[in-house]
Enzyme design. Structure first.
Site, PDB file in Angstrom:
ATOM      1  N   GLY A   1       0.662  -0.757  -0.339  1.00 38.96           N
ATOM      2  CA  GLY A   1      -0.176  -0.098   0.105  1.00 38.96           C
ATOM      3  C   GLY A   1       0.599   1.442  -0.136  1.00 38.96           C
ATOM      4  O   GLY A   1       0.559   1.701  -0.175  1.00 38.96           O
TER       5      GLY A   1
ATOM      6  N   ARG B   1      -6.921  -3.266  -3.737  1.00 34.61           N
ATOM      7  CA  ARG B   1      -6.543  -2.913  -3.103  1.00 34.61           C
ATOM      8  C   ARG B   1      -7.252  -0.952  -3.158  1.00 34.61           C
ATOM      9  O   ARG B   1      -6.967  -0.456  -4.217  1.00 34.61           O
ATOM     10  CB  ARG B   1      -5.323  -2.404  -2.097  1.00 34.61           C
ATOM     11  CG  ARG B   1      -4.720  -3.653  -2.332  1.00 34.61           C
ATOM     12  CD  ARG B   1      -3.484  -3.338  -1.225  1.00 34.61           C
ATOM     13  NE  ARG B   1      -3.672  -3.159   0.460  1.00 34.61           N
ATOM     14  CZ  ARG B   1      -2.521  -2.913   0.540  1.00 34.61           C
ATOM     15  NH1 ARG B   1      -1.455  -3.544   0.478  1.00 34.61           N
ATOM     16  NH2 ARG B   1      -2.928  -2.773   2.023  1.00 34.61           N
TER      17      ARG B   1
ATOM     18  N   SER C   1      -8.469   4.281   3.893  1.00 35.44           N
ATOM     19  CA  SER C   1      -6.579   4.455   4.409  1.00 35.44           C
ATOM     20  C   SER C   1      -5.618   5.484   4.457  1.00 35.44           C
ATOM     21  O   SER C   1      -6.179   6.499   3.608  1.00 35.44           O
ATOM     22  CB  SER C   1      -5.687   3.417   3.509  1.00 35.44           C
ATOM     23  OG  SER C   1      -4.459   3.511   3.621  1.00 35.44           O
ATOM     24  N   SER C   2      -5.461   5.733   6.058  1.00 35.64           N
ATOM     25  CA  SER C   2      -4.559   6.954   6.067  1.00 35.64           C
ATOM     26  C   SER C   2      -3.434   7.345   4.698  1.00 35.64           C
ATOM     27  O   SER C   2      -2.880   7.839   5.228  1.00 35.64           O
ATOM     28  CB  SER C   2      -4.011   6.879   7.570  1.00 35.64           C
ATOM     29  OG  SER C   2      -2.824   6.212   7.351  1.00 35.64           O
ATOM     30  N   GLN C   3      -2.975   5.852   4.090  1.00 35.68           N
ATOM     31  CA  GLN C   3      -1.877   6.376   3.573  1.00 35.68           C
ATOM     32  C   GLN C   3      -2.264   7.119   1.792  1.00 35.68           C
ATOM     33  O   GLN C   3      -1.838   7.678   1.455  1.00 35.68           O
ATOM     34  CB  GLN C   3      -1.643   4.993   2.862  1.00 35.68           C
ATOM     35  CG  GLN C   3      -0.504   4.230   3.841  1.00 35.68           C
ATOM     36  CD  GLN C   3      -0.450   2.914   3.181  1.00 35.68           C
ATOM     37  OE1 GLN C   3      -1.583   2.294   1.889  1.00 35.68           O
ATOM     38  NE2 GLN C   3       0.116   2.115   3.533  1.00 35.68           N
TER      39      GLN C   3
ATOM     40  N   GLU D   1      -3.541  -2.833  12.239  1.00 37.06           N
ATOM     41  CA  GLU D   1      -2.718  -3.126  11.865  1.00 37.06           C
ATOM     42  C   GLU D   1      -2.724  -5.076  13.196  1.00 37.06           C
ATOM     43  O   GLU D   1      -1.684  -5.677  12.526  1.00 37.06           O
ATOM     44  CB  GLU D   1      -0.944  -2.864  11.695  1.00 37.06           C
ATOM     45  CG  GLU D   1      -0.779  -2.078  10.461  1.00 37.06           C
ATOM     46  CD  GLU D   1      -0.509  -3.252   9.063  1.00 37.06           C
ATOM     47  OE1 GLU D   1       0.221  -3.374   9.298  1.00 37.06           O
ATOM     48  OE2 GLU D   1      -1.523  -2.977   8.400  1.00 37.06           O
TER      49      GLU D   1
ATOM     50  N   ARG E   1       0.470 -10.238   8.109  1.00 30.19           N
ATOM     51  CA  ARG E   1      -0.273 -10.298   9.390  1.00 30.19           C
ATOM     52  C   ARG E   1      -0.563 -11.959   9.660  1.00 30.19           C
ATOM     53  O   ARG E   1      -0.955 -11.839  10.907  1.00 30.19           O
ATOM     54  CB  ARG E   1      -1.383  -9.745   9.131  1.00 30.19           C
ATOM     55  CG  ARG E   1      -0.601  -7.782   8.844  1.00 30.19           C
ATOM     56  CD  ARG E   1       0.648  -7.229  10.351  1.00 30.19           C
ATOM     57  NE  ARG E   1       1.705  -6.237   9.823  1.00 30.19           N
ATOM     58  CZ  ARG E   1       2.680  -5.430   9.766  1.00 30.19           C
ATOM     59  NH1 ARG E   1       3.536  -6.445  10.934  1.00 30.19           N
ATOM     60  NH2 ARG E   1       2.801  -4.529  10.168  1.00 30.19           N
TER      61      ARG E   1
ATOM     62  N   LYS F   1       7.730  -8.846   2.948  1.00 25.76           N
ATOM     63  CA  LYS F   1       6.833  -8.536   2.770  1.00 25.76           C
ATOM     64  C   LYS F   1       7.285  -7.491   4.204  1.00 25.76           C
ATOM     65  O   LYS F   1       7.790  -6.636   3.833  1.00 25.76           O
ATOM     66  CB  LYS F   1       5.519  -8.666   2.732  1.00 25.76           C
ATOM     67  CG  LYS F   1       4.414  -6.791   2.795  1.00 25.76           C
ATOM     68  CD  LYS F   1       3.288  -7.689   2.556  1.00 25.76           C
ATOM     69  CE  LYS F   1       2.233  -5.333   2.316  1.00 25.76           C
ATOM     70  NZ  LYS F   1       2.282  -5.306   1.317  1.00 25.76           N
TER      71      LYS F   1
END
Length: 433
Positions: free
Chosen positions: A101, A129, A175-177, A319, A391, A416
């Site tokens: 991301g 995504r 998403s904050s991204q 996360e 994760r 990753k």
């Protein structure tokens, strides 16, 4: 149940079961989030920068490769110290985002500053995504983007060497991204940027605070005093030395092991002042039965061997959801996690994947639109699919501490963000390096 198709070559790995309390002192790789932001800011700076203690993993190597392809000079052969020398950004170039991301959301705004065509694509699931809000925002700021596929990827940025910038409205609830990507490149825009978020709350607020802190450290003028509005003034970014902190999200499975086994795990090299959400993690681990202390030795978590359930909104630390879900299934009371609807759009639909895989091992957990309800009961061994998601592998490893015979179909997906994970985990559980 979302997109749950595994796309990586499968390599089975049996999660080791703990027979004694773990006792480990670890030095983990650097923060993915800090490494990614430091690489972008360094590529846009007006002088050379160094990254001390960076994370070498698939996501960060893809980031470095993407920026290098546009002209930035990247020396990353030394694992402990990377050197970045900015250079005029030009195309043509192709950026492989993998499943990252950070790459797919941080690099397109940089590509708008390049002179030439910069194409983007990645792993199959990357095409699902969330990226559309960023594309729309960049177009409104003067960047020409061609989307050539049915989703957001593949795409091509047709850069002209500059971005006008200005005000933009975006729904960053996925998403904050989406906000961070705009902010990181904004000092180089002619008019800077004013980003206004309109929609449900932006998740992972600590990551936005990290973006703002690192921009300011590089000399940018940032105003985030108005909720859901970020203003970045145009101006130069300074080359500097970045000290990358250990990755807190990557440390959580190891801390969870202390709770599950009644042991003690110390993460060395932890700073007393951090850009990562330590206080929120401390609160969650303490509620679940752990003791968290910070000393000159590092960050230490101790467990009693009893794990408590909890009811928690994890929107700011999403996360951590997979590892905390595994912990919750080994607890002495039910748990409910909410506020993480956006993790359905991560490497896989994490809510659906956790529910499916742990149910197959005998767990009693149900998914809601924005989280999970876990009712602990005995689990059994079996195959656990990771869906190319690091994760998910961490969650299975935590459960495997107490449940013999959990076999991950592909532990290599942990490369990753932490290629060393299988070796570090096994050494911690067995006490043998």
């Amino acid at each position: 149940m979302g997109n749950l198709t595994a796309t990586r070559p499968l390599k089975p790995w049996t999660a080791p079961t703990a027979t004694d309390p773990v006792a480990a002192t670890l030095r983990l790789p650097g923060s993915k989030s800090m490494t990614a932001r430091a690489l972008v800011l360094s590529a846009l700076a007006n002088g050379p920068s160094t990254l001390a203690g960076p994370l070498r993993a698939r996501d960060t190597e893809l980031m470095a490769a993407g920026l290098r392809g546009m002209g930035a000079h990247m020396s990353i052969s030394d694992d402990e110290r990377w050197l970045v020398r900015p250079h005029r950004l030009v195309g043509p170039a192709h950026v492989d985002v993998g499943l990252a991301g950070t790459v797919m959301r941080f690099v397109p705004p940089v590509a708008g500053l390049a002179d030439g065509r910069i194409s983007f694509d990645g792993d199959p699931h990357a095409r699902t995504r969330p990226l559309g809000p960023l594309i729309g925002a960049l177009r409104s700021l003067g960047v020409r983007i061609d989307v050539t596929g049915p989703g957001s990827l593949p795409l091509t940025v047709l850069g002209v060497g500059r971005v006008t910038g200005g005000e933009v409205v975006i729904d960053a609830s996925a998403s904050s991204q989406l906000v961070s990507g705009l902010l990181l490149a904004a000092p180089r825009f002619d008019r800077g940027v004013v980003v206004r978020h309109v929609g449900p709350p932006v998740p992972s607020a600590p990551h936005l605070r990290m973006t703002v802190q690192m921009l300011r450290a590089a000399g940018a003028a940032v105003d985030d005093t108005v909720p859901d509005v970020w203003t970045v003034e145009p101006g130069p970014l300074a080359g500097r030395g970045w000290q990358i902190e250990p990755d807190l999200s990557g440390a959580v499975p190891f801390f969870a092991a202390a709770l599950v086994t009644g042991g003690e795990v110390t993460l060395k090299g932890w700073p007393h002042s951090s850009a990562q959400p330590l206080e929120r993690l401390r609160e969650l681990l303490q509620l679940m039965g752990g003791e968290v202390t910070l000393s000159t030795e590092g960050l230490t978590v101790r467990g009693t061997g009893t794990v408590h359930g909890l009811d928690a909104d994890l929107s700011d630390v999403s996360e951590l959801t997979p590892a905390l879900t595994a912990l919750a299934m080994l607890a002495d009371s039910p748990s409910r996690f909410t506020g993480v609807a956006h993790i359905r759009g991560h490497e896989t639909d994490r809510i659906a994947a956790l529910a499916r895989e742990f149910t197959a091992l005998g767990a009693d957990l149900t998914e809601s639109h924005d989280g999970l309800h876990i009712r602990p009961r005995p689990l059994r061994g079996g195959t656990f699919r990771t869906y190319a998601d690091h994760r998910m592998a961490h969650a299975a490893a935590v459960a495997g501490l107490a449940v013999p015979g959990i076999e991950l179909d592909d532990v290599a997906c942990t490369s990753k963000t932490m290629p060393e994970f299988p070796a570090l985990w096994s050494a911690m559980v067995t006490g043998k390096s």
